[in-house]
Design a protein around this motif. Structure first.
Motif, PDB file in Angstrom:
ATOM      1  N   VAL A  40      -2.131  -6.111  -1.641  1.00 41.75           N
ATOM      2  CA  VAL A  40      -1.760  -4.924  -0.860  1.00 41.75           C
ATOM      3  C   VAL A  40      -1.073  -5.737   0.382  1.00 41.75           C
ATOM      4  CG1 VAL A  40      -2.877  -3.045   0.696  1.00 41.75           C
ATOM      5  CG2 VAL A  40      -3.810  -3.252  -1.576  1.00 41.75           C
ATOM      6  N   ALA A  41      -1.452  -6.613   0.956  1.00 40.96           N
ATOM      7  CA  ALA A  41      -0.789  -7.150   2.100  1.00 40.96           C
ATOM      8  C   ALA A  41       0.761  -7.433   1.755  1.00 40.96           C
ATOM      9  CB  ALA A  41      -1.468  -8.286   2.542  1.00 40.96           C
ATOM     10  N   GLY A  58       7.234  -3.078   3.185  1.00 42.96           N
ATOM     11  CA  GLY A  58       7.477  -1.679   3.523  1.00 42.96           C
ATOM     12  C   GLY A  58       7.172  -0.817   2.678  1.00 42.96           C
ATOM     13  N   VAL A  59       6.223  -1.109   1.582  1.00 45.40           N
ATOM     14  CA  VAL A  59       5.770  -0.082   0.716  1.00 45.40           C
ATOM     15  C   VAL A  59       4.441   0.452   1.273  1.00 45.40           C
ATOM     16  CG1 VAL A  59       4.470   0.254  -1.198  1.00 45.40           C
ATOM     17  CG2 VAL A  59       6.135  -1.590  -1.318  1.00 45.40           C
ATOM     18  N   GLU A  60       4.665   1.915   1.331  1.00 42.71           N
ATOM     19  CA  GLU A  60       3.567   2.749   1.912  1.00 42.71           C
ATOM     20  C   GLU A  60       2.248   2.754   1.321  1.00 42.71           C
ATOM     21  OE1 GLU A  60       5.162   6.683   2.267  1.00 42.71           O
ATOM     22  OE2 GLU A  60       6.779   6.252   3.621  1.00 42.71           O
ATOM     23  N   ARG A  61       1.093   2.898   2.101  1.00 39.49           N
ATOM     24  CA  ARG A  61      -0.215   2.584   1.506  1.00 39.49           C
ATOM     25  C   ARG A  61      -0.332   3.743   0.393  1.00 39.49           C
ATOM     26  NH1 ARG A  61      -4.351  -0.640   2.946  1.00 39.49           N
ATOM     27  NH2 ARG A  61      -3.256  -1.201   4.870  1.00 39.49           N
ATOM     28  N   GLY A  62       0.127   4.978   0.655  1.00 38.11           N
ATOM     29  CA  GLY A  62      -0.215   6.112  -0.333  1.00 38.11           C
ATOM     30  C   GLY A  62       0.403   5.762  -1.657  1.00 38.11           C
ATOM     31  N   ARG A  63       1.512   5.089  -1.636  1.00 38.18           N
ATOM     32  CA  ARG A  63       1.974   4.671  -3.102  1.00 38.18           C
ATOM     33  C   ARG A  63       1.394   3.866  -3.791  1.00 38.18           C
ATOM     34  NH1 ARG A  63       7.963   2.851  -3.446  1.00 38.18           N
ATOM     35  NH2 ARG A  63       7.058   3.437  -5.898  1.00 38.18           N
ATOM     36  N   ALA A 123       1.098   4.756 -11.134  1.00 36.45           N
ATOM     37  CA  ALA A 123       1.928   3.425 -11.383  1.00 36.45           C
ATOM     38  C   ALA A 123       1.287   2.251 -11.265  1.00 36.45           C
ATOM     39  CB  ALA A 123       3.282   3.479 -10.589  1.00 36.45           C
ATOM     40  N   TYR A 124       0.364   2.079 -10.502  1.00 37.92           N
ATOM     41  CA  TYR A 124      -0.469   0.781 -10.443  1.00 37.92           C
ATOM     42  C   TYR A 124      -2.043   1.163 -10.704  1.00 37.92           C
ATOM     43  CZ  TYR A 124       3.842   0.196  -7.541  1.00 37.92           C
ATOM     44  OH  TYR A 124       4.750   0.304  -7.215  1.00 37.92           O
TER      45      TYR A 124
END
Length: 304
Positions: free
Chosen positions: A17-18, A24-29, A34-35
């Protein structure tokens, strides 16, 4: 969003996650379908292959820190060493030599090992423990027969991964476990074994009080021409035992070659017996009975 504008496209298939937040990936995504989340703070695109130890290891790679590596049975899997039989399922073991620390998270068995020069190597993107060290490490986990089968594998084949002397030296350096089970295992190891079931059959016959069979015995005719290699042979009694794990003959050509070989062995005056998978059930009573019958017919008596 175009792929070129998606910061997640910059990440590998498995990432923390870090790492995702850093690009720049938003935490909500990261909570989307998809993951998947195989381990705490790790994300993987799509799903992790079920019942695949290698897939689980690859998914954990982003969480590895300096000095951490896959060890114990996890390492032996990557070296091709046979595992204990079903229903045993090998776990994901990750170790580190002091003063480095082992991981502590659900789904991983962590080990902090005694201070020592590391010997792991990268195999297919995974840092994997040396097979000799990994064999000693499973001494606390595996049965006697499984340890012998693993050692048989390590020392056999065209390109053995170790020699008996290597395994013995590892015990001398790091010590034995469980009342000397590793040293006892080495006394039962034999070169040239082709499968773990063959090892288990050989140990079973020893426990039954039979003479010790020769492993990989080369049979020649009177002219000195090679006839066959016998899995387990009792030359004195001219008895050949072969473990055949096939449920059915899927390869007709190979089965025909084997049938011709069996006939050639019998033509040499040997009693050739096949032990099949189902004979090994219920403690191997059927397998023992097959061998006892062959040896008794050949003149062997218990206690000789």
């Amino acid at each position: 969003m175009p792929a070129s504008d998606d910061p997640a496209a910059l990440l590998p298939a498995a990432f923390t996650v870090a790492q995702a937040r850093a690009v720049g990936v938003e935490r909500g995504r990261l909570r989307g379908l998809a993951y998947t989340t195989p381990f705490h703070s790790v994300r993987v695109r799509g799903a992790v292959e079920a019942n695949s130890l290698t897939a689980s290891c690859l998914a954990f790679v982003p969480r590895l820190t300096d000095g951490q590596f896959f060890s114990h049975e996890t390492a032996l899997v990557q070296h091709g060493v046979p595992m204990p039989e079903w229903p045993y399922r090998p776990a994901v073991h990750v170790s580190a030599y002091r003063p480095a620390r082992e991981p502590r998270t659900r789904g991983i068995i962590g080990h902090r090992l005694q201070l020592r020069e590391p010997a792991f190597a990268v195999i297919g993107a995974l840092p994997i423990e040396n097979p000799v060290r990994a064999w000693r490490q499973v001494g606390r986990l595996w049965s006697f027969a499984d340890l012998v089968a693993a050692a048989d594998f390590l020392i056999s084949g065209d390109r053995p991964l170790a020699a008996v002397e290597d395994l013995r030296a590892e015990i001398a350096t790091m010590g034995d476990v469980r009342s000397g089970i590793l040293a006892r295992s080495l006394r039962a190891v034999r070169f040239g074994v082709r499968s773990p079931r063959e090892t288990r059959l050989r140990l079973l016959l020893g426990d039954a009080g039979f003479p010790e069979p020769a492993v990989g015995w080369n049979l020649f005719d009177d002219r000195g021409e090679f006839v066959a290699e016998l899995d387990l042979a009792f030359p004195r009694y001219r008895v050949a035992i072969e473990y055949d794990g096939r449920v059915h003959a899927e390869d007709a050509a190979q089965f025909a070659r084997d049938a011709d070989r069996w006939a050639a062995i019998r033509d040499m005056g040997w009693d050739h017996r096949r032990v099949l998978s189902h004979h090994m059930g219920s403690g191997g009573r059927a397998a023992v009975a097959i061998v006892r019958d062959a040896l008794t017919r050949a003149g062997w008596t218990p206690g000789r």
